[in-house]
Scaffold this motif. Structure first.
Motif, PDB file in Angstrom:
ATOM      1  N   GLN A   1     -46.903  -4.731   9.691  1.00 59.28           N
ATOM      2  CA  GLN A   1     -45.478  -4.449   9.847  1.00 59.28           C
ATOM      3  C   GLN A   1     -44.916  -4.073   8.482  1.00 59.28           C
ATOM      4  O   GLN A   1     -45.302  -4.657   7.461  1.00 59.28           O
ATOM      5  N   VAL A   2     -44.016  -3.115   8.447  1.00 59.12           N
ATOM      6  CA  VAL A   2     -43.362  -2.759   7.190  1.00 59.12           C
ATOM      7  C   VAL A   2     -41.977  -2.196   7.494  1.00 59.12           C
ATOM      8  O   VAL A   2     -41.774  -1.537   8.510  1.00 59.12           O
ATOM      9  N   THR A   3     -41.027  -2.507   6.623  1.00 65.17           N
ATOM     10  CA  THR A   3     -39.681  -1.958   6.730  1.00 65.17           C
ATOM     11  C   THR A   3     -39.432  -1.052   5.534  1.00 65.17           C
ATOM     12  O   THR A   3     -39.579  -1.471   4.384  1.00 65.17           O
ATOM     13  N   LEU A   4     -39.082   0.178   5.814  1.00 62.11           N
ATOM     14  CA  LEU A   4     -38.839   1.173   4.773  1.00 62.11           C
ATOM     15  C   LEU A   4     -37.340   1.427   4.657  1.00 62.11           C
ATOM     16  O   LEU A   4     -36.696   1.823   5.630  1.00 62.11           O
ATOM     17  N   THR A   5     -36.798   1.183   3.483  1.00 57.39           N
ATOM     18  CA  THR A   5     -35.369   1.401   3.242  1.00 57.39           C
ATOM     19  C   THR A   5     -35.205   2.546   2.258  1.00 57.39           C
ATOM     20  O   THR A   5     -35.828   2.561   1.192  1.00 57.39           O
ATOM     21  N   GLY A   6     -34.391   3.519   2.637  1.00 62.52           N
ATOM     22  CA  GLY A   6     -34.221   4.663   1.756  1.00 62.52           C
ATOM     23  C   GLY A   6     -33.075   5.552   2.184  1.00 62.52           C
ATOM     24  O   GLY A   6     -32.292   5.216   3.085  1.00 62.52           O
ATOM     25  N   ASN A   7     -32.982   6.705   1.548  1.00 63.81           N
ATOM     26  CA  ASN A   7     -31.924   7.666   1.830  1.00 63.81           C
ATOM     27  C   ASN A   7     -32.445   8.786   2.725  1.00 63.81           C
ATOM     28  O   ASN A   7     -33.480   9.391   2.439  1.00 63.81           O
ATOM     29  N   LEU A   8     -31.718   9.033   3.807  1.00 64.78           N
ATOM     30  CA  LEU A   8     -32.036  10.135   4.702  1.00 64.78           C
ATOM     31  C   LEU A   8     -30.959  11.200   4.536  1.00 64.78           C
ATOM     32  O   LEU A   8     -29.771  10.921   4.701  1.00 64.78           O
ATOM     33  N   THR A   9     -31.395  12.411   4.200  1.00 69.79           N
ATOM     34  CA  THR A   9     -30.463  13.518   4.001  1.00 69.79           C
ATOM     35  C   THR A   9     -30.657  14.557   5.086  1.00 69.79           C
ATOM     36  O   THR A   9     -31.745  15.114   5.251  1.00 69.79           O
ATOM     37  N   ILE A  10     -29.591  14.792   5.857  1.00 70.00           N
ATOM     38  CA  ILE A  10     -29.600  15.792   6.920  1.00 70.00           C
ATOM     39  C   ILE A  10     -28.355  16.654   6.774  1.00 70.00           C
ATOM     40  O   ILE A  10     -27.239  16.127   6.643  1.00 70.00           O
ATOM     41  N   ALA A  11     -28.544  17.957   6.769  1.00 69.92           N
ATOM     42  CA  ALA A  11     -27.420  18.904   6.674  1.00 69.92           C
ATOM     43  C   ALA A  11     -26.551  18.625   5.449  1.00 69.92           C
ATOM     44  O   ALA A  11     -25.328  18.773   5.501  1.00 69.92           O
ATOM     45  N   GLY A  12     -27.178  18.188   4.369  1.00 72.64           N
ATOM     46  CA  GLY A  12     -26.461  17.949   3.127  1.00 72.64           C
ATOM     47  C   GLY A  12     -25.755  16.612   3.035  1.00 72.64           C
ATOM     48  O   GLY A  12     -25.133  16.297   2.015  1.00 72.64           O
ATOM     49  N   VAL A  13     -25.842  15.792   4.077  1.00 69.96           N
ATOM     50  CA  VAL A  13     -25.203  14.472   4.088  1.00 69.96           C
ATOM     51  C   VAL A  13     -26.291  13.404   3.980  1.00 69.96           C
ATOM     52  O   VAL A  13     -27.287  13.439   4.707  1.00 69.96           O
TER      53      VAL A  13
END
Length: 202
Positions: free
Chosen positions: A122-134
């Motif tokens: 099991q692993v939890t990945l925390t990060g930034n998701l960028t879609i359409a510049g947001v």
């Protein structure tokens, strides 16, 4: 003179050891490329829809027991409707403003340590998701299963709303066909066993 020679020999040994250690460490932190399998699904007033990402790219850096970095890149124009509906694809690219924002990107922002339990992980990945510049911060929970080859197949589903990224859900046929705001991104990633060997030493 003998003492000086011994001291010089010790310095040379220390420098050689540090150089060797640095080389090994640099090698272990080398980015590992991978190709995830990604599907995007949602609803519409006509029928449920599903698209596949044809050319996703990713890379990760695994240091001892921790994922230090991870990046997934999805070229917007590689998102293709499973129903082979070119109109759907065109509307998708327009909604995501692919000319100005050609890629969807996930970037890990916090180190993640997989938790191993026999053949499960099991692993939890925390990060930034960028879609359409947001860009939005998200956490992705992923579960893994050991395969017969020894590698681990990690899977997960990320529920999103297009409106959270200031995306107007695509509309076609003069408004007769409207897509729903909610979508799901499903992914599968295979990680070689050697990347997780340190976790077995506990």
């Amino acid at each position: 003179m003998k003492r000086l020679t011994n001291r010089c020999g010790l310095i040379v040994f220390v420098l050689m050891f540090l150089s060797f250690h640095s080389a090994i460490n640099a090698q272990s932190l080398k980015p590992n490329p991978f190709k995830p399998t990604i599907t995007i699904s949602g609803t519409s007033t006509l029928h449920d829809w599903e698209s596949v990402v044809e050319t996703p790219k990713g890379e990760y850096v695994f240091d001892e027991k921790t994922i230090k970095s991870l990046t997934i890149n999805i070229p917007v124009v590689s998102i293709k409707s499973k129903q082979e509906e070119k109109l759907m694809d065109k509307k998708t690219y327009e909604a995501l403003n692919s000319d100005k924002n050609p890629n969807i990107i996930f970037q890990l922002t916090e180190p993640a340590t997989p938790m191993m339990n026999g053949s499960d992980a099991q692993v939890t990945l925390t990060g930034n998701l960028t879609i359409a510049g947001v860009t939005k911060k998200i956490s992705i929970k992923s579960s893994g299963k050991k395969s017969s080859s020894g590698s681990y197949l990690f899977s997960g589903v990320v529920p999103l709303k297009m409106s959270d990224f200031k995306i107007k859900p695509p509309v076609a046929m003069l408004g007769l066909i409207k897509t729903g705001d909610a979508i799901s991104i499903k992914f599968d990633v295979t990680i070689p066993q050697q990347s997780l060997l340190a976790l077995y030493k506990e």
